[in-house]
Scaffold this active site. Structure first.
Site, PDB file in Angstrom:
ATOM      1  N   PRO A  70      61.936  -9.803  32.276  1.00 32.55           N
ATOM      2  CA  PRO A  70      61.874 -10.802  31.455  1.00 32.55           C
ATOM      3  C   PRO A  70      62.092 -10.222  29.906  1.00 32.55           C
ATOM      4  O   PRO A  70      61.328 -10.255  29.086  1.00 32.55           O
ATOM      5  CB  PRO A  70      60.533 -11.094  31.537  1.00 32.55           C
ATOM      6  CG  PRO A  70      59.717  -9.893  31.970  1.00 32.55           C
ATOM      7  CD  PRO A  70      60.563  -9.142  32.680  1.00 32.55           C
ATOM      8  N   CYS A  71      63.259  -9.953  29.682  1.00 32.71           N
ATOM      9  CA  CYS A  71      63.641  -9.202  28.369  1.00 32.71           C
ATOM     10  C   CYS A  71      63.425 -10.639  27.510  1.00 32.71           C
ATOM     11  O   CYS A  71      63.523 -10.142  26.253  1.00 32.71           O
ATOM     12  CB  CYS A  71      65.020  -8.685  28.456  1.00 32.71           C
ATOM     13  SG  CYS A  71      66.341  -9.432  29.543  1.00 32.71           S
TER      14      CYS A  71
END
Length: 118
Positions: A56-57
């Site tokens: 989940p950048c």
DNA sequence: ACATGTTCCTTAC
DNA sequence: GTAAGGAACATGT
């Protein structure tokens, strides 16, 4: 590009992967958690992030509470999608900035902080 | 504007 | 194949 993930990348991905939904973290916090005082290193790794949606950048923003970058672009439609995605998770943004700084997740939040006052 | 830490690329032997 | 240097980065102060 069969590049093997380095230890640093593993730490970064692991740290980001443990960010709960509805929360966001900063490059500095992640970098500190992985044992490095440089957010640039995290940014470099994430930019070349071989696993785009795997980590989940989009939950990682800058310490300035700005959106930072996403998928190799510091600004543009991609950032707009990132903000929209975060908004869907419950993170509200305002004018390309985090509306509620309290949503920033801290890795050391569980540790006993002496400087912490009630 | 400079500093900081890591990764990537090019060149040399 | 290994070594060394320089460049780049989605930041931070």
């Amino acid at each position: 590009m069969t590049r093997q993930p380095t230890a640093f990348e593993g730490r970064v991905y692991s740290a980001i992967s443990r960010i709960p939904a509805g929360c966001v973290s900063t490059y500095a916090e992640v970098a500190r958690e992985v044992g490095c005082g440089s957010a640039q290193a995290v940014g470099q790794v994430l930019k070349r992030n071989p696993f785009a949606p795997k980590v989940p950048c989009h939950r990682v923003i800058a310490s300035d509470l700005s959106s930072g970058g996403f998928m190799g672009e510091a600004e543009g439609a991609r950032i707009r999608a990132k903000l929209a995605l975060l908004k869907t998770e419950g993170v509200a943004f305002k004018n390309d900035r985090l509306a509620d700084p309290a949503q920033v997740f801290r890795f050391k939040e569980t540790a006993g902080r002496l400087t912490r006052r009630p």
